[in-house]
Design an enzyme around this catalytic site. Structure first.
Site: not given
Length: 319
Positions: A104-106
């Site tokens: 998720v995300c970074t």
């Protein structure tokens, strides 16, 4: 029924919503269908971690003692900028053992640093896409989609995109009805396809500096069914067609034609999602003119016909 272990990696500086969003989805599936998921959280030493917002999270166990998971989920957050080398080493050694790698995300930055994304199509938060692509040239980074599935690797953009991806995984593991039940409970719509852009047309492009061009941008958004030819838009901006096209691209970062295409597609998608209007009516209202023209645009951009898009993403009212 096979129980799938979901192991969520925790570290100092993790984004709390990257953790809790997907966890609520998997926990909802387990509540709906007991025996479906076994959810565990783990940090390097089993010690509590402090999220980027200051929340303290107590993990279930330490990563070295964690079971081999079916789904290994790596959230993002400020802690991915300068990660503990031991975390990267653990991911490198244990990531290949998981049946499914999810970020998720970074969190994608951590997976890439461990060499687990080489050769895969991935996405991450738009603000870090260039960094990910520059630092890991063997990874095929696509900055636009909210999530991407590529084989055993599933990556998503920030925060709410992690929920969208988790719902898609639950639908894959179980069925659409279970995922839809969870979406209703969480008061979110099970309707965002992975290739939906992280930004709307207006947010994805720059706002023009000159007032006439800004007015044209707004007019396009409000009149997707109007005459949006370069000649017509140029006349509205009181510029020659050639000057208008050159100025529009210079100030917004995209051509007038691409901007119009994106606005019309978004308008049509909203009508398919939120209304019961027929495809022919929607095609006219969105500026396509004919259902066939709209179908071609949907297939080319989304990989699905308008009818299929509505079937998958039009929310069904709860009874």
């Amino acid at each position: 029924m096979t129980q799938r272990t979901v192991l969520v990696v925790l570290f100092d500086g993790v984004q709390s919503l990257d953790v809790t969003g997907p966890l609520e989805v998997f926990a909802g599936a387990e509540l709906h269908t007991p025996g479906t998921y076994r959810i565990r959280t783990a940090s390097l030493d089993g010690a509590p971690v402090r999220t980027s917002s200051g929340l303290t999270v107590v993990p279930d166990l330490a990563l070295p003692g964690a079971p081999v998971p079916h789904t290994l989920l790596v959230p993002g957050g400020q802690g991915t900028r300068h990660p503990d080398p031991r975390l990267t080493d653990w991911l490198r050694a244990n990531g290949p053992r998981a049946e499914r790698l999810v970020s998720v995300c970074t969190g994608a930055i951590l997976l890439a640093a461990a060499g687990l994304l080489d050769g895969h199509r991935v996405t991450t938060h738009w603000a870090y896409s260039d960094t990910l692509a520059r630092d890991h040239p063997a990874v095929d980074v696509e900055p636009d989609p909210i999530y991407i599935r590529d084989g055993r690797v599933a990556t998503s953009a920030g925060v709410t995109a992690g929920i969208d991806l988790a719902l898609a995984l639950v639908e894959e593991d179980l069925d659409r009805d279970v995922a839809l039940t969870i979406a209703r409970h969480l008061v979110v719509f099970l309707r965002r396809p992975g290739n939906q852009a992280q930004f709307s047309a207006q947010l994805a492009t720059q706002t023009a500096r000159r007032e006439p061009l800004r007015e044209v941008q707004q007019w396009i958004t409000e009149h997707p069914d109007g005459d949006l030819s370069v000649e017509s838009l140029a006349a509205r901006a009181r510029l020659s067609p050639r000057h208008f096209a050159r100025a529009f691209q210079a100030e917004t970062g995209t051509t007038p034609g691409r901007y119009v295409d994106r606005v019309r597609l978004e308008h049509a998608r909203r009508l398919l999602e939120d209304t019961t209007d027929g495809v022919e009516e929607i095609s006219r209202a969105s500026g396509y003119g004919t259902p066939e023209a709209m179908r071609r645009a949907f297939v080319r951009t989304l990989g699905a016909s308008p009818a299929e898009y509505r079937r998958r993403f039009h929310p069904v009212p709860a009874h």
